[in-house]
Design a protein around this motif. Structure first.
Motif: not given
Ligand code: MN3
Length: 200
Positions: A13-15, A93-94, A119-120, A180-186
């Motif tokens: 659950d760390a992510l 992140g960052g 992302t694209a 949304e998954y890719i955005a969260d992944r960043w």
């Protein structure tokens, strides 16, 4: 050598909340584990089995023809998922700093442009596959996309950052919303590890 399922660097659950615990657990304990079990079966009794996975995947011609596809798919799955988890961190992140930041600016103009292009590429993947930031032997950066479980090492490149866009990597939380998954992944990119690999 018998390949083994690597321990995760942090709890399932760390992510959270970016990548949910159930997805991380199934991805690790079922998908990753199955690639390894199938890899070990395919390599059973083969001389090449004592070599590191990077060697095996770039020397498939040393295997009997009827073993190559199973080793390519499952060995790639083993390697990609082993890298994938190291590339994510709860403290991630960052933006990068130092040499990697400079190289990204030189290659892509800015970090934001790099992120947009990466992302694209990931969004445009049809079906399953991976998108990667890689470096070549001269340290030059590039974006690559591989299908199925292929890894850029087959083209002599070092993968620095990769994202799995197969639905099993996100469907429980994000369903069909890959963007949304890719955005969260960043938000969980292990920046330090990417920078270390760039310097290595
Ligand atoms: Mn996967």
């Amino acid at each position: 050598m018998i390949f083994k399922l690597p321990e995760l660097p942090s709890a399932y659950d760390a992510l959270e909340p970016h990548i949910d615990a159930e997805t991380v657990e199934i991805h690790h304990s079922k998908h990753h584990a199955t690639y390894i079990a199938n890899l070990n079966t395919a390599l059973d009794g083969q001389a090449i089995a004592d070599q590191p996975i990077e060697y095996i995947l770039t020397h498939l011609d040393e295997l009997p023809a009827d073993k190559r596809m199973a080793v390519k798919n499952n060995g790639g799955g083993y390697l990609n998922h082993s890298l994938f988890r190291q590339m994510m961190s709860p403290q991630g992140g960052g933006e990068p700093t130092g040499d990697l930041a400079k190289a990204i600016s030189t290659t892509f103009d800015s970090f934001d442009t790099f992120k947009e292009q990466f992302t694209a590429k990931a969004l445009a993947t049809f079906g399953s596959g991976w998108t990667w930031l890689c470096k070549d032997k001269e340290g030059k950066l590039s974006l690559k996309r591989t299908s199925f479980q292929n890894n850029p090492i087959k083209d002599g490149l070092t993968p620095l950052l990769g994202i799995d866009v197969r639905e099993h990597a996100y469907y429980l939380k994000h369903q069909n919303r890959r963007a949304e998954y890719i955005a969260d992944r960043w938000n969980v990119v292990n920046r330090d590890r990417v920078a270390e690999q760039y310097k290595a």
